[in-house]
Write an enzyme that holds these catalytic residues in place. Structure first.
Site, PDB file in Angstrom:
ATOM      1  N   HIS A  19       0.805  -1.217   0.000  1.00 33.25           N
ATOM      2  CA  HIS A  19       0.000   0.000   0.000  1.00 33.25           C
ATOM      3  C   HIS A  19       0.839   1.267   0.000  1.00 33.25           C
ATOM      4  O   HIS A  19       0.472   2.251  -0.656  1.00 33.25           O
ATOM      5  CB  HIS A  19      -0.975  -0.037   1.176  1.00 33.25           C
ATOM      6  CG  HIS A  19      -2.033  -1.069   1.011  1.00 33.25           C
ATOM      7  ND1 HIS A  19      -2.609  -1.762   2.057  1.00 33.25           N
ATOM      8  CD2 HIS A  19      -2.626  -1.567  -0.116  1.00 33.25           C
ATOM      9  CE1 HIS A  19      -3.507  -2.611   1.593  1.00 33.25           C
ATOM     10  NE2 HIS A  19      -3.530  -2.513   0.280  1.00 33.25           N
ATOM     11  N   HIS A  42      -7.810  -7.673  -8.334  1.00 37.92           N
ATOM     12  CA  HIS A  42      -8.241  -8.510  -7.199  1.00 37.92           C
ATOM     13  C   HIS A  42      -8.461  -7.581  -6.004  1.00 37.92           C
ATOM     14  O   HIS A  42      -7.605  -7.456  -5.118  1.00 37.92           O
ATOM     15  CB  HIS A  42      -7.202  -9.576  -6.880  1.00 37.92           C
ATOM     16  CG  HIS A  42      -6.989 -10.562  -7.990  1.00 37.92           C
ATOM     17  ND1 HIS A  42      -6.252 -10.265  -9.125  1.00 37.92           N
ATOM     18  CD2 HIS A  42      -7.432 -11.834  -8.159  1.00 37.92           C
ATOM     19  CE1 HIS A  42      -6.248 -11.317  -9.925  1.00 37.92           C
ATOM     20  NE2 HIS A  42      -6.958 -12.273  -9.369  1.00 37.92           N
ATOM     21  N   SER A 100      -6.683  -1.837  -0.943  1.00 47.66           N
ATOM     22  CA  SER A 100      -6.173  -1.025  -2.048  1.00 47.66           C
ATOM     23  C   SER A 100      -7.261  -0.213  -2.740  1.00 47.66           C
ATOM     24  O   SER A 100      -6.991   0.926  -3.165  1.00 47.66           O
ATOM     25  CB  SER A 100      -5.414  -1.902  -3.049  1.00 47.66           C
ATOM     26  OG  SER A 100      -6.162  -3.035  -3.423  1.00 47.66           O
ATOM     27  N   GLU A 118     -13.523  -8.097  -8.363  1.00 52.50           N
ATOM     28  CA  GLU A 118     -13.405  -9.076  -7.284  1.00 52.50           C
ATOM     29  C   GLU A 118     -14.304 -10.259  -7.611  1.00 52.50           C
ATOM     30  O   GLU A 118     -15.494 -10.079  -7.879  1.00 52.50           O
ATOM     31  CB  GLU A 118     -13.793  -8.466  -5.941  1.00 52.50           C
ATOM     32  CG  GLU A 118     -13.789  -9.453  -4.787  1.00 52.50           C
ATOM     33  CD  GLU A 118     -12.466 -10.190  -4.643  1.00 52.50           C
ATOM     34  OE1 GLU A 118     -12.496 -11.440  -4.537  1.00 52.50           O
ATOM     35  OE2 GLU A 118     -11.400  -9.529  -4.650  1.00 52.50           O
ATOM     36  N   ASP A 179      -2.931  -8.443  -7.691  1.00 49.14           N
ATOM     37  CA  ASP A 179      -2.674  -8.940  -6.335  1.00 49.14           C
ATOM     38  C   ASP A 179      -3.549 -10.157  -6.049  1.00 49.14           C
ATOM     39  O   ASP A 179      -4.427 -10.109  -5.189  1.00 49.14           O
ATOM     40  CB  ASP A 179      -2.964  -7.801  -5.340  1.00 49.14           C
ATOM     41  CG  ASP A 179      -2.889  -8.240  -3.898  1.00 49.14           C
ATOM     42  OD1 ASP A 179      -2.161  -9.199  -3.606  1.00 49.14           O
ATOM     43  OD2 ASP A 179      -3.568  -7.616  -3.059  1.00 49.14           O
TER      44      ASP A 179
END
Length: 309
Positions: A19, A42, A100, A118, A179
């Site tokens: 981050h 993701h 994020s 997602e 990610d």
């Protein structure tokens, strides 16, 4: 595989690395007025309750954001990240941690666009709910969008597959964060294949990949395979907080691999990483690795930076 829930790991040392680097990548893009797209393949749930059932089970935030919470001696890039987390905890107590998507929403400007993906049904719903609450809160404060169109688009779906349809973005400026959970070893191959195709479609984009360093071969070889991708240049930074356990369990190290990084990133990391090692390190095995170079066919072509302890 849909068993992975990032809430178990929210705020750990891997999140700190991911981050604070992401914030610096976005701040570099913010220097130009032209809008950009932030694409998160993701996304997770967006916000995590550290006192909730998942996060409190192993309290992994004690390895990351926890030791930084009360520090007053942080380098500016790390302070910027910690201040963002503190801002969502106005009581001063560490209760919520941003994923994020929330970080991107806070750092991006009004004209920039967020495209969030997602696949997990529960996390996808939580992500949409969390952003709906953000919009409702902004409306209650009298804040109205200053630009036309939807600034944040959330999609339940496979970010690997979706990325190709978004490249190149209309403004020809983008940061892509990849990610995945890496529970399935095929994720390593999917990341490389997705990046290879993305670089053909949009060779000048900035691509940031978070990855764990584990015992499995796919993990150990991952960074070297990414170094072969045809980008302008690459940067690889790894944070190790402790000596690996003999049984191989536990996340002791993670990395951020950036394709087409801004020129400001490497000097910033040289300043910030020794501090993270000092504060988050658990034993004499704590260290960081910083490398940069051009695409290569073999390891011999890489430019390796020193390892600091």
């Amino acid at each position: 595989m849909l068993s992975y829930r990032h809430a178990f790991h929210a705020g750990n040392h891997a999140d700190v690395l991911k981050h604070f680097v992401t914030i610096q990548l976005m701040q570099y893009l913010n220097q130009k007025d032209t809008a950009y797209s932030y694409i998160d393949t993701h996304s997770g749930a967006g916000v995590y309750a550290l006192d909730g059932t998942f996060a409190s089970k192993n309290a992994e935030y004690d390895t990351g954001i926890g030791p930084l919470w009360e520090r007053t001696d942080m380098p500016a890039p790390i302070k910027e990240y910690v201040d963002l987390v503190r801002a969502m905890n106005p009581s001063g107590k560490m209760r919520y941690y941003p994923g994020s998507p929330y970080i991107a929403d806070q750092v991006a400007r009004e004209q920039d666009r967020l495209r969030l993906f997602e696949l997990h049904p529960a996390d996808s719903k939580l992500l949409a709910d969390n952003f709906r609450k953000l919009e409702e809160h902004a409306a209650q404060q009298g804040i109205r969008p200053a630009t036309r169109g939807k600034r944040v688009l959330i999609t339940r779906g496979d970010g690997f597959q979706a990325l190709k349809s978004l490249l190149p973005p209309p403004s020809r400026r983008a940061l892509v964060l990849i990610d995945p959970p890496y529970e399935d070893k095929q994720d390593y191959k999917k990341v490389k294949d997705t990046l290879a195709e993305a670089l053909v479609r949009f060779p000048t984009g900035t691509y940031a990949v978070w990855y764990p360093l584990l015992q499995r071969m796919e993990s150990r070889q991952f960074a070297d395979k990414l170094k072969q991708l045809q980008c302008n240049d690459w940067l690889n930074v790894v944070l190790t907080t402790n000596t690996p356990m003999p049984d191989g369990f536990g996340l002791h190290s993670s990395g951020m691999f950036i394709l087409n990084p801004p020129y400001t990133l490497e000097p910033m990391l040289k300043e910030a990483m020794p501090y993270l090692v000092k504060v988050l390190g658990k034993d004499s095995g704590a260290r960081f690795t910083l490398e940069s170079g051009k695409p290569m066919a073999t390891r011999n072509n890489a430019v390796r930076r020193p390892v600091s302890r």
